[in-house]
Design an enzyme around this catalytic site. Structure first.
Site: not given
Length: 246
Positions: A9-11, A93, A95, A164, A170, A208, A229-230
């Site tokens: 997930n590149w966000k 998600h 967010e 999640e 994150g 994470s 994610g990251g």
């Protein structure tokens, strides 16, 4: 056995140049034992389709509208996403739930329209730190998934679930493999009560996930891969995570 799935997930990250470099690096490491996909920002879907031609890496979007079409300025429909070549769409998600006020029912409606348009919704569920500390984890994730189960009915087997924990997204904090497995087992049991196909459905972990903890997490019996994610923004890290998903 369920084949593992690792989804990046590149966000809200990326440029045309950096995306090409990232996907080029990941493609150079194919094939993977697991299934792999990347969910990219809307403006880059078309270029990523081209970059992934001939690859086994699937393409996904990070959200979609619950509406078919119409006067919804700024929205992107599931029909459009299917038209440009998406296979997956993330819905619910944390967010989106937190920053855009998305309700359980809206998430369920989005999942339904994604299924109806021939794609796979990755339905996210998860509790906040306050909810976990209050002992509400089970109630929260079951409530979130229940709305989707009720809305999709016999189509429930066509979704992927992603657990999640919001407190681990994150932050560098990760649920222990045992904590994650406990919630995954709960979600599996909830799916088993709704469909005879629950044992073949994928439940991903997100929060994470990194190369150094992926293998231990993925070794748990009900963790079928990850929503990353990251670490999905670095080719070497994403490749290492995919290779950990045996």
């Amino acid at each position: 056995m369920r084949r593992k799935l690792v989804v990046g997930n590149w966000k809200m990250h990326g440029t045309l140049a950096s995306n090409a470099e990232l996907l080029g690096g990941v493609r150079a490491a194919e094939p993977f034992v697991c299934e792999a996909a990347v969910c990219v920002p809307f403006p880059y879907l078309a270029s990523c389709v081209l970059a992934l031609q001939g690859s086994h890496i699937g393409l996904g979007a990070q959200d979609c509208s619950a509406h078919e079409q119409g006067a919804y300025t700024g929205e992107v429909s599931a029909t459009m996403l299917h038209d440009v070549g998406c296979r997956y769409v993330i819905v619910g998600h944390s967010e989106r739930r937190a920053y855009h006020g998305e309700s359980d029912q809206l998430v369920a409606d989005k999942a339904k329209i994604v299924v109806n348009k021939g794609m796979i919704p990755i339905v996210c569920v998860g509790e906040t730190l306050a909810e976990r500390e209050a002992g509400q984890t089970d109630a929260v994730v079951k409530r979130q998934l229940s709305a989707v189960i009720h809305t999709l009915g016999h189509c429930v087997p066509q979704i992927v679930v992603a657990y999640e924990p919001v407190w681990a997204i994150g932050t560098g904090k990760t649920a222990s493999p045992e904590q994650a497995q406990e919630v995954h087992a709960l979600l599996r049991a909830q799916l088993q009560a709704a469909t005879s196909h629950a044992d073949s459905m994928k439940i991903l972990y997100g929060g994470s996930v990194k190369p150094d903890n992926a293998a231990t997490l993925f070794a748990q019996p009900d963790i079928d891969g990850g929503l990353i994610g990251g670490a999905s923004l670095k080719a070497a890290d994403f490749i290492a995570i995919c290779r950990a998903a045996l």
